[in-house]
Scaffold this active site. Structure first.
Site, PDB file in Angstrom:
ATOM      1  N   SER A 126     102.052 -95.258 -94.248  1.00  0.00           N
ATOM      2  CA  SER A 126     102.862 -94.813 -95.382  1.00  0.00           C
ATOM      3  C   SER A 126     102.178 -95.136 -96.694  1.00  0.00           C
ATOM      4  O   SER A 126     101.498 -96.164 -96.814  1.00  0.00           O
ATOM      5  CB  SER A 126     104.208 -95.546 -95.313  1.00  0.00           C
ATOM      6  OG  SER A 126     104.920 -95.374 -96.513  1.00  0.00           O
ATOM      7  N   TYR A 150     109.030-103.422 -95.093  1.00  0.00           N
ATOM      8  CA  TYR A 150     108.622-102.194 -94.408  1.00  0.00           C
ATOM      9  C   TYR A 150     107.136-101.920 -94.649  1.00  0.00           C
ATOM     10  O   TYR A 150     106.370-101.662 -93.709  1.00  0.00           O
ATOM     11  CB  TYR A 150     109.470-101.016 -94.885  1.00  0.00           C
ATOM     12  CG  TYR A 150     108.940 -99.699 -94.393  1.00  0.00           C
ATOM     13  CD1 TYR A 150     109.030 -99.364 -93.053  1.00  0.00           C
ATOM     14  CD2 TYR A 150     108.309 -98.809 -95.265  1.00  0.00           C
ATOM     15  CE1 TYR A 150     108.512 -98.167 -92.590  1.00  0.00           C
ATOM     16  CE2 TYR A 150     107.793 -97.614 -94.806  1.00  0.00           C
ATOM     17  CZ  TYR A 150     107.890 -97.297 -93.468  1.00  0.00           C
ATOM     18  OH  TYR A 150     107.358 -96.123 -93.008  1.00  0.00           O
ATOM     19  N   LYS A 154     103.765-101.895 -91.906  1.00  0.00           N
ATOM     20  CA  LYS A 154     102.759-100.833 -91.736  1.00  0.00           C
ATOM     21  C   LYS A 154     101.355-101.368 -92.051  1.00  0.00           C
ATOM     22  O   LYS A 154     100.390-101.076 -91.337  1.00  0.00           O
ATOM     23  CB  LYS A 154     103.067 -99.646 -92.654  1.00  0.00           C
ATOM     24  CG  LYS A 154     104.284 -98.835 -92.221  1.00  0.00           C
ATOM     25  CD  LYS A 154     104.007 -98.061 -90.957  1.00  0.00           C
ATOM     26  CE  LYS A 154     105.197 -97.270 -90.473  1.00  0.00           C
ATOM     27  NZ  LYS A 154     104.995 -96.656 -89.152  1.00  0.00           N
TER      28      LYS A 154
HETATM   29  C1  WQD Z   1     112.559 -90.201-103.992  1.00  0.00           C
HETATM   30  C2  WQD Z   1     113.015 -90.232-105.445  1.00  0.00           C
HETATM   31  C3  WQD Z   1     114.419 -92.090-105.939  1.00  0.00           C
HETATM   32  C4  WQD Z   1     117.743 -90.800-103.369  1.00  0.00           C
HETATM   33  C5  WQD Z   1     110.687 -93.697 -99.363  1.00  0.00           C
HETATM   34  C6  WQD Z   1     109.862 -94.854 -98.906  1.00  0.00           C
HETATM   35  C7  WQD Z   1     108.512 -94.392 -98.465  1.00  0.00           C
HETATM   36  C8  WQD Z   1     108.601 -93.252 -97.497  1.00  0.00           C
HETATM   37  C9  WQD Z   1     109.501 -92.174 -97.955  1.00  0.00           C
HETATM   38  C10 WQD Z   1     108.432 -93.932 -95.266  1.00  0.00           C
HETATM   39  C11 WQD Z   1     112.971 -91.635-106.047  1.00  0.00           C
HETATM   40  C12 WQD Z   1     115.186 -90.797-106.082  1.00  0.00           C
HETATM   41  C13 WQD Z   1     116.540 -90.896-104.044  1.00  0.00           C
HETATM   42  C14 WQD Z   1     118.927 -90.546-104.117  1.00  0.00           C
HETATM   43  C15 WQD Z   1     117.614 -90.476-106.126  1.00  0.00           C
HETATM   44  N1  WQD Z   1     109.073 -93.681 -96.248  1.00  0.00           N
HETATM   45  N2  WQD Z   1     116.471 -90.741-105.397  1.00  0.00           N
HETATM   46  N3  WQD Z   1     118.805 -90.398-105.459  1.00  0.00           N
HETATM   47  O1  WQD Z   1     111.670 -93.991-102.229  1.00  0.00           O
HETATM   48  O2  WQD Z   1     109.846 -92.328-102.774  1.00  0.00           O
HETATM   49  O3  WQD Z   1     110.065 -93.165-100.504  1.00  0.00           O
HETATM   50  O4  WQD Z   1     110.744 -92.721 -98.347  1.00  0.00           O
HETATM   51  O5  WQD Z   1     107.749 -94.105 -94.473  1.00  0.00           O
HETATM   52  O6  WQD Z   1     107.864 -95.451 -97.911  1.00  0.00           O
HETATM   53  O7  WQD Z   1     109.720 -95.755 -99.970  1.00  0.00           O
HETATM   54  O8  WQD Z   1     111.755 -91.615-101.306  1.00  0.00           O
HETATM   55  O9  WQD Z   1     113.452 -89.860-101.109  1.00  0.00           O
HETATM   56  O10 WQD Z   1     114.193 -92.280-101.234  1.00  0.00           O
HETATM   57  O11 WQD Z   1     113.273 -91.173-103.256  1.00  0.00           O
HETATM   58  O12 WQD Z   1     117.590 -90.347-107.334  1.00  0.00           O
HETATM   59  O13 WQD Z   1     120.034 -90.481-103.573  1.00  0.00           O
HETATM   60  O14 WQD Z   1     114.371 -89.824-105.492  1.00  0.00           O
HETATM   61  O15 WQD Z   1     114.781 -93.027-106.907  1.00  0.00           O
HETATM   62  O16 WQD Z   1     112.609 -91.479-107.394  1.00  0.00           O
HETATM   63  P1  WQD Z   1     110.849 -92.854-101.830  1.00  0.00           P
HETATM   64  P2  WQD Z   1     113.244 -91.219-101.660  1.00  0.00           P
END
Ligand code: WQD
Length: 337
Positions: A126, A150, A154
């Site tokens: 990741s 997490y 990894k």
């Molecule tokens: C994306 C953007 C949030 C939800 C995570 C893990 C990463 C990978 C993928 C694994 C951010 C914003 C989100 C919501 C929002 N996983 N958001 N409202 O955090 O970049 O990545 O998942 O292997 O390791 O960290 O992805 O989709 O959660 O967030 O505003 O309800 O959307 O703050 O800017 P993230 P995400």
């Protein structure tokens, strides 16, 4: 004779889309999955899309006996190791669970592989292993310094893979660092189906659009980004699946270890994703700004040039296509599988 590949976590979101591409590329597949965050029905859908079934077993990778039986029975040409647990917040609460499922399981798998002389592996890592210190766009040489449990789970497996190759250069390993996979297969038959709490942006949007949730919370509006919301490198899960096939093919001819980013190489803000999703689903998505989510970074995206240079792989599908395919999946399967 088709090559047989073991796919761990093959019923998961990334695993299932990758199985479709591997079947299309002519591999025979054996899937092992504990169905902790997926369902066996996924594999029927994969077979329906591919027009070809695969063998599957329900089980945990820490079950050495199960793995030994599988490796005794099947002459695997290689392993695609997608199984794991992946919630950043849950990992902070239950670190042992994360080290058991991501680290201990990987160690058991690697040991059984070595004992059966199977030394070809593609590993799901990741972008979160880069941590806060790296500069965008993230290049593979950036320091590995994850700031979450997490991410560490990894990064530890990545470290073990490096040690393995150092000790025995006949291993053929590709480590794939995923940015933000979204979207679904264009058939609408398979897609992301999180059980329990939904953490990520695209599944949230999908659930609001089908009425399973009232509104989307936007985490933070005062980041130092063009519109104040977080920026990420979203890529279509089918592009990502194609990247896995190319990485697996590459390991056939090259020994040693290769680490590759899988990303588009550009970022989109939360507001841009919402707008694209609204366009794709033809409805307005109610949303509300709330506080930043703890641990979130303002902005990051990949430098995907190494994967382009070495594998000839590039993510091709744009944000609108990602949203359209996510929406097709969710609207055809409002309650998932
Ligand atoms: C994306 C953007 C949030 C939800 C995570 C893990 C990463 C990978 C993928 C694994 C951010 C914003 C989100 C919501 C929002 N996983 N958001 N409202 O955090 O970049 O990545 O998942 O292997 O390791 O960290 O992805 O989709 O959660 O967030 O505003 O309800 O959307 O703050 O800017 P993230 P995400």
């Amino acid at each position: 004779m088709r090559q047989q590949i073991l796919v761990t976590g093959g019923a998961g979101y990334i695993g299932s889309h990758t199985c479709v591409e591997l079947l299309a590329a002519g591999y025979d597949l054996v899937v092992v999955d504990n169905f902790s965050n997926s369902k066996p029905a996924v594999l029927d859908r994969v077979a329906a899309i591919a027009g070809r079934a695969m063998v599957w077993h329900e089980g945990d990778l820490r079950d050495r006996g199960l793995l030994q039986r599988l490796f005794d029975k099947h002459p695997f040409a290689g392993v695609l190791h997608c199984a794991g647990v992946k919630s950043i917040s849950e990992a902070q609460q239950f670190p042992l669970k994360y080290y058991q499922h991501n680290l201990e399981a990987s160690l058991t798998l690697l040991d059984v592989m070595a004992r059966h002389n199977v030394r070809r592996l593609v590993f799901s890592s990741s972008a979160t292993v880069y941590g806060e210190a790296a500069r965008v766009p993230y290049r593979e040489e950036a320091p590995v310094a994850p700031n979450t449990v997490y991410g560490r789970s990894k990064a530890m497996v990545e470290g073990i893979l490096h040690d393995l190759v150092q000790a025995d250069p006949s291993w053929r390993i590709a480590i794939l660092r995923y940015f933000n996979p979204v979207g679904a297969h264009p058939s609408g038959l398979i897609g992301e189906d999180p059980s329990g709490a939904v953490n990520n942006l695209m599944p949230h949007l999908c659930q609001v659009a089908v009425g399973r949730q009232d509104e989307l919370s936007i985490f933070g509006h005062d980041y130092p980004t063009p519109d104040g919301t977080g920026v990420r490198d979203y890529l279509h899960v089918c592009d990502m699946a194609e990247g896995h096939v190319k990485a697996l093919q590459h390991t056939a001819g090259e020994s040693g270890l290769l680490t590759l980013n899988l990303g588009m190489g550009r970022g989109h803000s939360v507001l841009e994703v919402i707008r694209a999703f609204e366009q794709a689903c033809g409805q307005r998505i109610p949303s509300r700004f709330v506080a930043r989510r703890q641990g979130d970074l303002a902005s990051y995206y990949a430098d995907p040039s190494r994967a382009a240079d070495i594998l000839g792989w590039r993510a091709k599908r744009d944000l609108l296509e990602m949203c359209a395919d996510a929406w097709r999946w969710q609207s055809q399967n409002p309650n998932g599988y």
